[in-house]
Design an enzyme around this catalytic site. Structure first.
Site, PDB file in Angstrom:
ATOM      1  N   THR A 144       0.913  -1.074  -0.074  1.00 10.09           N
ATOM      2  CA  THR A 144       0.126   0.057  -0.060  1.00 10.09           C
ATOM      3  C   THR A 144       0.991   1.107  -0.047  1.00 10.09           C
ATOM      4  O   THR A 144       1.859   1.463   0.596  1.00 10.09           O
ATOM      5  CB  THR A 144      -0.983  -0.079   1.322  1.00 10.09           C
ATOM      6  OG1 THR A 144      -1.206   1.314   1.499  1.00 10.09           O
ATOM      7  CG2 THR A 144      -0.343  -0.736   2.550  1.00 10.09           C
ATOM      8  N   SER A 179      -0.552   2.634  10.727  1.00  6.53           N
ATOM      9  CA  SER A 179      -1.382   1.809  11.624  1.00  6.53           C
ATOM     10  C   SER A 179      -0.815   0.473  11.677  1.00  6.53           C
ATOM     11  O   SER A 179       0.239   0.049  10.791  1.00  6.53           O
ATOM     12  CB  SER A 179      -2.768   1.688  10.945  1.00  6.53           C
ATOM     13  OG  SER A 179      -2.517   0.958   9.732  1.00  6.53           O
ATOM     14  N   TYR A 181      -1.779  -2.342  10.416  1.00  4.87           N
ATOM     15  CA  TYR A 181      -2.028  -3.049   9.272  1.00  4.87           C
ATOM     16  C   TYR A 181      -0.755  -2.728   8.391  1.00  4.87           C
ATOM     17  O   TYR A 181      -0.453  -3.142   7.660  1.00  4.87           O
ATOM     18  CB  TYR A 181      -3.387  -2.529   8.884  1.00  4.87           C
ATOM     19  CG  TYR A 181      -3.493  -2.831   7.473  1.00  4.87           C
ATOM     20  CD1 TYR A 181      -3.430  -3.928   6.765  1.00  4.87           C
ATOM     21  CD2 TYR A 181      -3.432  -1.481   6.595  1.00  4.87           C
ATOM     22  CE1 TYR A 181      -3.500  -3.953   5.465  1.00  4.87           C
ATOM     23  CE2 TYR A 181      -3.632  -1.328   5.262  1.00  4.87           C
ATOM     24  CZ  TYR A 181      -3.495  -2.555   4.498  1.00  4.87           C
ATOM     25  OH  TYR A 181      -3.683  -2.357   3.213  1.00  4.87           O
ATOM     26  N   HIS A 182      -0.763  -1.140   8.343  1.00  7.02           N
ATOM     27  CA  HIS A 182       0.350  -0.608   7.295  1.00  7.02           C
ATOM     28  C   HIS A 182       1.689  -1.071   7.508  1.00  7.02           C
ATOM     29  O   HIS A 182       2.390  -1.404   6.787  1.00  7.02           O
ATOM     30  CB  HIS A 182       0.339   0.898   7.125  1.00  7.02           C
ATOM     31  CG  HIS A 182      -1.123   1.478   6.603  1.00  7.02           C
ATOM     32  ND1 HIS A 182      -1.977   1.868   7.238  1.00  7.02           N
ATOM     33  CD2 HIS A 182      -1.285   1.526   5.353  1.00  7.02           C
ATOM     34  CE1 HIS A 182      -3.115   2.215   6.583  1.00  7.02           C
ATOM     35  NE2 HIS A 182      -2.603   1.899   5.250  1.00  7.02           N
ATOM     36  N   LYS A 185       2.460  -4.604   6.081  1.00 10.41           N
ATOM     37  CA  LYS A 185       2.708  -4.365   4.827  1.00 10.41           C
ATOM     38  C   LYS A 185       4.217  -3.802   4.469  1.00 10.41           C
ATOM     39  O   LYS A 185       4.864  -4.550   3.602  1.00 10.41           O
ATOM     40  CB  LYS A 185       1.919  -3.354   4.046  1.00 10.41           C
ATOM     41  CG  LYS A 185       0.489  -3.880   4.173  1.00 10.41           C
ATOM     42  CD  LYS A 185       0.136  -4.931   3.270  1.00 10.41           C
ATOM     43  CE  LYS A 185      -1.272  -5.172   2.885  1.00 10.41           C
ATOM     44  NZ  LYS A 185      -1.592  -6.205   1.959  1.00 10.41           N
TER      45      LYS A 185
HETATM   46  N1  LIG Z   1      -9.003  -1.779  -1.460  1.00 14.30           N
HETATM   47  C1  LIG Z   1      -8.082  -0.809  -1.154  1.00 14.30           C
HETATM   48  O1  LIG Z   1      -8.295   0.243  -1.430  1.00 14.30           O
HETATM   49  C2  LIG Z   1      -6.604  -1.399  -1.321  1.00 14.30           C
HETATM   50  C3  LIG Z   1      -5.542  -0.360  -1.279  1.00 14.30           C
HETATM   51  C4  LIG Z   1      -4.252  -0.628  -1.054  1.00 14.30           C
HETATM   52  C5  LIG Z   1      -3.990  -2.098  -0.877  1.00 14.30           C
HETATM   53  N2  LIG Z   1      -5.004  -2.849  -0.690  1.00 14.30           N
HETATM   54  C6  LIG Z   1      -4.517  -4.448  -0.593  1.00 14.30           C
HETATM   55  O2  LIG Z   1      -4.966  -5.054  -1.598  1.00 14.30           O
HETATM   56  C7  LIG Z   1      -5.467  -6.470  -0.987  1.00 14.30           C
HETATM   57  C8  LIG Z   1      -6.893  -6.601  -1.468  1.00 14.30           C
HETATM   58  O3  LIG Z   1      -7.695  -5.828  -0.711  1.00 14.30           O
HETATM   59  P1  LIG Z   1      -9.238  -5.760  -0.918  1.00 14.30           P
HETATM   60  O4  LIG Z   1      -9.682  -4.490  -0.884  1.00 14.30           O
HETATM   61  O5  LIG Z   1      -9.589  -6.528  -2.099  1.00 14.30           O
HETATM   62  O6  LIG Z   1      -9.412  -6.542   0.281  1.00 14.30           O
HETATM   63  P2  LIG Z   1     -10.698  -7.596   0.742  1.00 14.30           P
HETATM   64  O7  LIG Z   1     -10.621  -7.860   2.272  1.00 14.30           O
HETATM   65  O8  LIG Z   1     -11.889  -7.243   0.093  1.00 14.30           O
HETATM   66  O9  LIG Z   1     -10.091  -8.657   0.112  1.00 14.30           O
HETATM   67  C9  LIG Z   1      -9.212  -9.677   0.563  1.00 14.30           C
HETATM   68  C10 LIG Z   1      -9.539 -11.322   0.678  1.00 14.30           C
HETATM   69  O10 LIG Z   1      -8.359 -12.103   1.304  1.00 14.30           O
HETATM   70  C11 LIG Z   1      -9.337 -12.974   2.311  1.00 14.30           C
HETATM   71  N3  LIG Z   1      -8.288 -13.061   3.197  1.00 14.30           N
HETATM   72  C12 LIG Z   1      -8.037 -12.288   4.168  1.00 14.30           C
HETATM   73  N4  LIG Z   1      -7.026 -12.989   4.886  1.00 14.30           N
HETATM   74  C13 LIG Z   1      -7.067 -14.291   4.623  1.00 14.30           C
HETATM   75  C14 LIG Z   1      -6.133 -15.503   5.015  1.00 14.30           C
HETATM   76  N5  LIG Z   1      -5.593 -15.415   6.109  1.00 14.30           N
HETATM   77  N6  LIG Z   1      -6.408 -16.791   4.323  1.00 14.30           N
HETATM   78  C15 LIG Z   1      -7.136 -17.041   3.010  1.00 14.30           C
HETATM   79  N7  LIG Z   1      -7.971 -15.543   2.535  1.00 14.30           N
HETATM   80  C16 LIG Z   1      -7.993 -14.420   3.412  1.00 14.30           C
HETATM   81  C17 LIG Z   1     -10.550 -12.212   2.549  1.00 14.30           C
HETATM   82  O11 LIG Z   1     -11.578 -13.156   3.073  1.00 14.30           O
HETATM   83  C18 LIG Z   1     -10.697 -11.434   1.333  1.00 14.30           C
HETATM   84  O12 LIG Z   1     -11.654 -12.228   0.321  1.00 14.30           O
HETATM   85  C19 LIG Z   1      -5.125  -6.421   0.587  1.00 14.30           C
HETATM   86  O13 LIG Z   1      -3.952  -6.832   0.611  1.00 14.30           O
HETATM   87  C20 LIG Z   1      -5.229  -5.116   0.840  1.00 14.30           C
HETATM   88  O14 LIG Z   1      -4.201  -4.819   1.813  1.00 14.30           O
HETATM   89  C21 LIG Z   1      -6.179  -2.570  -0.923  1.00 14.30           C
END
Ligand SMILES: NC(=O)c1ccc[n+]([C@@H]2O[C@H](COP(=O)([O-])OP(=O)(O)OC[C@H]3O[C@@H](n4cnc5c(N)ncnc54)[C@H](O)[C@@H]3O)[C@@H](O)[C@H]2O)c1
Length: 385
Positions: A144, A179, A181-182, A185
């Protein structure tokens, strides 16, 4: 190409699966439905209705879009990870399967530990599976832009040249996350960089901005919708503002609202990831992309939603600043670079106002679902609690 999507049930994972199928890849996915469970815990649900993975896959098959092979399992469990990689032997893995909510990670010790352990361990599991079973596999991991924080200098893509006491080097740009979380990453990034150095794994580390939108070129029927979160824990800024406008409740920028961040549409996010798969790094290369279309202040986004909503409906959406639940700078310099994906061939497809208009129209049909969970939109998770 055989591509495995870790986190295929998620906001980005599902549309990415549809895109990769359309591009002719063999798609496998793994997910343990973590996000679905945790969103229910904060008394919310996806504003757009989504069906079970079984039904989603059946729908894709019925429409002749392709076959998806699915594994149910937690990727922080090394046996599950092993089973999935062994039986599919992917050419590329997209790692999206992490706890991705900053507020969730700041709720307390249990949530902080869960985020640390699950996120860092899932990436380590993947690193070892790739090293031991499919060393030529390309790992494309989602990081991120939040890893960098908001330094008072320009933000390069991963590395920068520095001169200190007369000596020069090219080093990883310092990270300053906001955070737990960050920070996970950041730790993932360091672990992948190290794995690349020691075992020459091929890695693309994507520093992604905040994603907004309900649609991609492949989401053309409601039956193919991806999740869309609106609550304070799982919903992100612009998506949440659109939900507030549609629900007729004030749009709530946190604090002064001058915080700037990189943003991109869901279509652009998926296009970039598909491009990264089509054009992998060299064997043994570690590359970093900053992935966002534009950076905006939170105030600009709130005002854009207000204007587009008025233009579309003739109704006024109120903007109400509320106390910032986070610890972050509210007035700061922000100038990240994002040239590398453009060099790879990426061209932005969606404009902000056009996308906001589509989101508002989609959400209008599900206004009742947002209203049912309206209490969950107001921030209760405080960084300083
Ligand atoms: N959406 C955003 O704005 C954004 C921005 C920057 C980075 N990201 C990164 O992109 C990635 C996807 O984001 P998203 O918005 O689709 O999130 P999301 O939570 O909708 O999707 C993540 C998926 O991974 C699954 N998951 C989580 N932990 C798991 C585990 N231990 N085993 C198996 N499955 C697991 C969840 O059930 C979910 O379906 C994440 O890593 C997030 O940090 C997202």
């Amino acid at each position: 190409m055989k591509v495995m999507i870790m986190g295929i049930d998620g906001y980005i994972g599902w549309p990415l699966a549809l895109r990769l199928l359309r591009e002719g890849h063999e798609v496998t996915g793994i997910d343990n439905f973590y996000t679905r469970r945790r969103v229910r815990e904060v008394h919310s649900e996806s504003a757009l209705p989504i069906s079970s993975m079984e039904k989603r896959i059946a729908e894709v098959g019925k429409r002749g879009l392709g076959d998806i092979k699915f594994f149910r399992g937690d990727v922080s469990n090394s046996e599950k990870m092993h089973e999935a990689i062994k039986s599919t032997e992917p050419d590329a893995v997209v790692h999206l399967a992490e706890q991705r909510s900053a507020p969730y990670s700041m709720m307390g010790l249990r949530q902080a530990k869960e985020t640390m352990v699950k996120n860092i361990v899932s990436t380590i599991n993947l690193i070892y599976e790739v090293k031991d079973q499919v060393p030529d596999c390309h790992i494309l991991k989602l990081g991120t832009m939040g890893e960098y924080g908001t330094p008072n200098i320009d933000i390069p893509e991963g590395f920068f040249d520095i001169e200190y006491r007369g000596r020069k080097d090219r080093l990883p740009f310092p990270k300053n996350a906001g955070s737990w979380y960050h920070w996970t990453k950041v730790h993932d990034t360091n672990n992948l960089m190290f794995a690349n150095r020691v075992w020459e794994l091929s890695v693309t580390d994507v520093m992604q901005g905040v994603v907004y939108g309900t649609r991609t070129e492949d989401i053309i029927y409601p039956a193919l919708f991806t999740r869309f979160d609106t609550d304070e824990v799982w919903g992100t800024a612009l998506n949440r503002f659109c939900a507030q406008a549609v629900a007729g409740i004030p749009i709530t920028p946190y604090g002064k609202g001058n915080q700037a961040r990189g943003f991109l549409s869901l279509e652009d996010s998926v296009s970039c990831l598909a491009l990264g798969i089509r054009k992998p790094p060299e064997r043994g290369e570690y590359r970093v992309y900053n992935q966002f279309d534009e950076y905006y202040t939170v105030n600009y986004l709130a005002e854009t939603v207000q204007q587009v909503y008025h233009q579309e409906t003739g109704k006024n959406a109120e903007i109400k600043h509320i106390e910032n639940p986070r610890v972050e700078l509210e007035d700061h310099y922000y100038h990240p670079e994002n040239q590398k994906l453009k060099d790879l061939g990426y061209r932005r497809k969606r404009e902000l106002r056009q996308e906001v208009s589509i989101i508002l129209k989609d959400l209008e049909k599900y206004r009742d679902r947002i209203l049912k969970h309206r209490e969950s939109i107001i921030p209760k998770t405080l960084w300083k609690a």
